[in-house]
Design a protein around this motif. Structure first.
Motif, PDB file in Angstrom:
ATOM      1  N   ALA A   1       0.836  -1.205   0.000  1.00 30.20           N
ATOM      2  CA  ALA A   1       0.000   0.000   0.000  1.00 30.20           C
ATOM      3  C   ALA A   1       0.869   1.252   0.000  1.00 30.20           C
ATOM      4  CB  ALA A   1      -0.941  -0.009   1.205  1.00 30.20           C
ATOM      5  N   ARG A   2       1.954   1.255   0.761  1.00 30.79           N
ATOM      6  CA  ARG A   2       2.874   2.407   0.767  1.00 30.79           C
ATOM      7  C   ARG A   2       3.553   2.577  -0.577  1.00 30.79           C
ATOM      8  NH1 ARG A   2       4.011   0.503   5.985  1.00 30.79           N
ATOM      9  NH2 ARG A   2       5.793  -0.655   5.213  1.00 30.79           N
ATOM     10  N   ARG A   3       3.955   1.465  -1.190  1.00 30.29           N
ATOM     11  CA  ARG A   3       4.604   1.533  -2.507  1.00 30.29           C
ATOM     12  C   ARG A   3       3.634   2.053  -3.564  1.00 30.29           C
ATOM     13  NH1 ARG A   3       9.445  -1.792  -3.249  1.00 30.29           N
ATOM     14  NH2 ARG A   3      10.021  -2.642  -1.229  1.00 30.29           N
ATOM     15  N   LEU A   4       2.394   1.637  -3.476  1.00 26.98           N
ATOM     16  CA  LEU A   4       1.377   2.119  -4.404  1.00 26.98           C
ATOM     17  C   LEU A   4       1.189   3.625  -4.240  1.00 26.98           C
ATOM     18  CD1 LEU A   4      -0.777   1.539  -6.552  1.00 26.98           C
ATOM     19  CD2 LEU A   4      -2.346   1.017  -4.694  1.00 26.98           C
ATOM     20  N   LEU A   5       1.157   4.091  -3.012  1.00 25.43           N
ATOM     21  CA  LEU A   5       1.023   5.523  -2.744  1.00 25.43           C
ATOM     22  C   LEU A   5       2.199   6.292  -3.341  1.00 25.43           C
ATOM     23  CD1 LEU A   5      -0.614   7.751  -1.309  1.00 25.43           C
ATOM     24  CD2 LEU A   5       0.814   7.326   0.693  1.00 25.43           C
ATOM     25  N   GLU A   6       3.408   5.750  -3.223  1.00 27.46           N
ATOM     26  CA  GLU A   6       4.582   6.407  -3.804  1.00 27.46           C
ATOM     27  C   GLU A   6       4.469   6.483  -5.328  1.00 27.46           C
ATOM     28  OE1 GLU A   6       7.068   8.107  -2.362  1.00 27.46           O
ATOM     29  OE2 GLU A   6       5.875   7.756  -0.558  1.00 27.46           O
ATOM     30  N   ARG A   7       3.955   5.435  -5.936  1.00 23.76           N
ATOM     31  CA  ARG A   7       3.764   5.460  -7.397  1.00 23.76           C
ATOM     32  C   ARG A   7       2.741   6.516  -7.783  1.00 23.76           C
ATOM     33  NH1 ARG A   7       5.417   0.486  -9.724  1.00 23.76           N
ATOM     34  NH2 ARG A   7       4.870   1.337 -11.739  1.00 23.76           N
ATOM     35  N   LEU A   8       1.695   6.684  -6.971  1.00 28.12           N
ATOM     36  CA  LEU A   8       0.682   7.695  -7.251  1.00 28.12           C
ATOM     37  C   LEU A   8       1.225   9.102  -7.018  1.00 28.12           C
ATOM     38  CD1 LEU A   8      -2.503   6.020  -5.745  1.00 28.12           C
ATOM     39  CD2 LEU A   8      -1.859   6.200  -8.157  1.00 28.12           C
ATOM     40  N   ARG A   9       2.183   9.262  -6.116  1.00 22.97           N
ATOM     41  CA  ARG A   9       2.804  10.575  -5.896  1.00 22.97           C
ATOM     42  C   ARG A   9       3.495  11.065  -7.156  1.00 22.97           C
ATOM     43  NH1 ARG A   9       2.741  11.849  -0.512  1.00 22.97           N
ATOM     44  NH2 ARG A   9       3.153  10.166   0.919  1.00 22.97           N
ATOM     45  N   ASN A  10       4.057  10.145  -7.907  1.00 21.97           N
ATOM     46  CA  ASN A  10       4.807  10.497  -9.111  1.00 21.97           C
ATOM     47  C   ASN A  10       3.922  10.670 -10.338  1.00 21.97           C
ATOM     48  OD1 ASN A  10       7.235  10.351  -7.683  1.00 21.97           O
ATOM     49  ND2 ASN A  10       7.367   8.157  -8.011  1.00 21.97           N
ATOM     50  N   LEU A  11       2.638  10.459 -10.185  1.00 23.11           N
ATOM     51  CA  LEU A  11       1.710  10.543 -11.315  1.00 23.11           C
ATOM     52  C   LEU A  11       1.433  11.998 -11.655  1.00 23.11           C
ATOM     53  CD1 LEU A  11      -0.187   8.948 -13.217  1.00 23.11           C
ATOM     54  CD2 LEU A  11      -1.924   9.143 -11.463  1.00 23.11           C
ATOM     55  N   ASP A  12       1.523  12.338 -12.936  1.00 23.46           N
ATOM     56  CA  ASP A  12       1.232  13.688 -13.400  1.00 23.46           C
ATOM     57  C   ASP A  12      -0.266  13.806 -13.635  1.00 23.46           C
ATOM     58  OD1 ASP A  12       1.316  16.248 -14.429  1.00 23.46           O
ATOM     59  OD2 ASP A  12       1.908  15.580 -16.429  1.00 23.46           O
ATOM     60  N   THR A  13      -0.930  14.611 -12.821  1.00 19.53           N
ATOM     61  CA  THR A  13      -2.394  14.741 -12.933  1.00 19.53           C
ATOM     62  C   THR A  13      -2.779  16.130 -13.447  1.00 19.53           C
ATOM     63  OG1 THR A  13      -2.534  15.436 -10.634  1.00 19.53           O
ATOM     64  CG2 THR A  13      -2.833  13.086 -11.099  1.00 19.53           C
ATOM     65  N   GLN A  14      -1.857  16.837 -14.065  1.00 20.30           N
ATOM     66  CA  GLN A  14      -2.161  18.179 -14.569  1.00 20.30           C
ATOM     67  C   GLN A  14      -3.221  18.174 -15.652  1.00 20.30           C
ATOM     68  OE1 GLN A  14      -0.964  20.858 -13.150  1.00 20.30           O
ATOM     69  NE2 GLN A  14       0.268  19.644 -11.760  1.00 20.30           N
ATOM     70  N   SER A  15      -3.290  17.116 -16.435  1.00 20.97           N
ATOM     71  CA  SER A  15      -4.217  17.073 -17.565  1.00 20.97           C
ATOM     72  C   SER A  15      -5.600  16.573 -17.174  1.00 20.97           C
ATOM     73  CB  SER A  15      -3.649  16.164 -18.664  1.00 20.97           C
ATOM     74  OG  SER A  15      -3.488  14.859 -18.159  1.00 20.97           O
ATOM     75  N   VAL A  16      -5.822  16.293 -15.894  1.00 23.63           N
ATOM     76  CA  VAL A  16      -7.105  15.760 -15.449  1.00 23.63           C
ATOM     77  C   VAL A  16      -7.965  16.897 -14.921  1.00 23.63           C
ATOM     78  CG1 VAL A  16      -8.226  14.159 -13.873  1.00 23.63           C
ATOM     79  CG2 VAL A  16      -6.005  13.584 -14.853  1.00 23.63           C
ATOM     80  N   SER A  17      -9.157  17.016 -15.439  1.00 28.86           N
ATOM     81  CA  SER A  17     -10.071  18.037 -14.916  1.00 28.86           C
ATOM     82  C   SER A  17     -10.640  17.564 -13.594  1.00 28.86           C
ATOM     83  CB  SER A  17     -11.193  18.318 -15.914  1.00 28.86           C
ATOM     84  OG  SER A  17     -11.972  17.166 -16.087  1.00 28.86           O
ATOM     85  N   THR A  18     -10.935  18.491 -12.713  1.00 29.82           N
ATOM     86  CA  THR A  18     -11.394  18.130 -11.371  1.00 29.82           C
ATOM     87  C   THR A  18     -12.856  18.461 -11.130  1.00 29.82           C
ATOM     88  OG1 THR A  18     -10.644  20.274 -10.568  1.00 29.82           O
ATOM     89  CG2 THR A  18      -9.113  18.417 -10.345  1.00 29.82           C
ATOM     90  N   HIS A  19     -13.678  18.457 -12.168  1.00 32.31           N
ATOM     91  CA  HIS A  19     -15.089  18.739 -11.907  1.00 32.31           C
ATOM     92  C   HIS A  19     -15.880  17.497 -11.812  1.00 32.31           C
ATOM     93  CE1 HIS A  19     -14.159  19.334 -16.209  1.00 32.31           C
ATOM     94  NE2 HIS A  19     -15.260  18.682 -16.468  1.00 32.31           N
TER      95      HIS A  19
END
Length: 172
Positions: A154-172
């Protein structure tokens, strides 16, 4: 004697300053914030996998992620796989056994179904010792190790998600 103590302390302080100056960071300290605020979690909650899904949910929530089915991103957890192998040879005496937990996952945008991370996996390994005299405690040791491996995955998965670029995702 005092001079030796002073020089030892001075060397320690110098080492700390050099390491901090070169960007050295302790694991978990100074880690970048998770850029994902809301996330949908998709996983079948059956058998031992339910414990891993629960652990992933707790880890994400403790990192400040709100689990919400209407989130712009979906984390898909695949079928977790546990393998075990004996590392020592011979039937007598202590036996070292290695357990590996592999968790496949993907992250996709909900709006168009595009994968930001496709067919990824995190893997966690650990060992435990047992002997032919302790056959009943082998299952307890294995389960204790699996608990640790779930936490680590679970910690390793969280670290992988930290490195994910989410700039192109809309938040609505």
């Amino acid at each position: 004697m005092k001079r030796r103590t002073f020089l030892t302390c001075l060397a320690g302080i110098t080492t700390a300053l050099v390491l901090s100056g070169c960007g050295f960071q302790l694991r978990g300290y100074g880690a970048p914030e998770l850029s994902i605020e809301r996330l949908a979690l998709s996983a079948a909650d059956t058998g031992p996998r339910a414990q891993l899904t629960q652990r992933v949910s707790q880890t994400l929530e403790s990192a400040g992620v709100t689990l919400d089915d209407s989130a712009p991103l979906r984390l898909n957890l695949g079928e977790a796989k546990t393998t075990e192998r004996e590392l020592s040879f011979g039937d007598a005496g202590n036996q070292e056994r290695e357990v590996t937990l592999t968790l496949p996952f993907s992250v996709q945008r909900v709006s168009d179904g595009a994968y930001l991370l496709d067919q990824q996996q995190v893997e966690s390994r650990g060992t435990f010792y047992t002997s032919s005299d302790q056959l009943l405690s082998r299952d307890d040791q294995r389960e204790e190790l699996l608990e640790d491996l779930r936490d680590d995955a679970a910690r390793r998965l969280l670290e992988r998600l930290r490195n994910l670029d989410t700039q192109s995702v809309s938040t609505h």
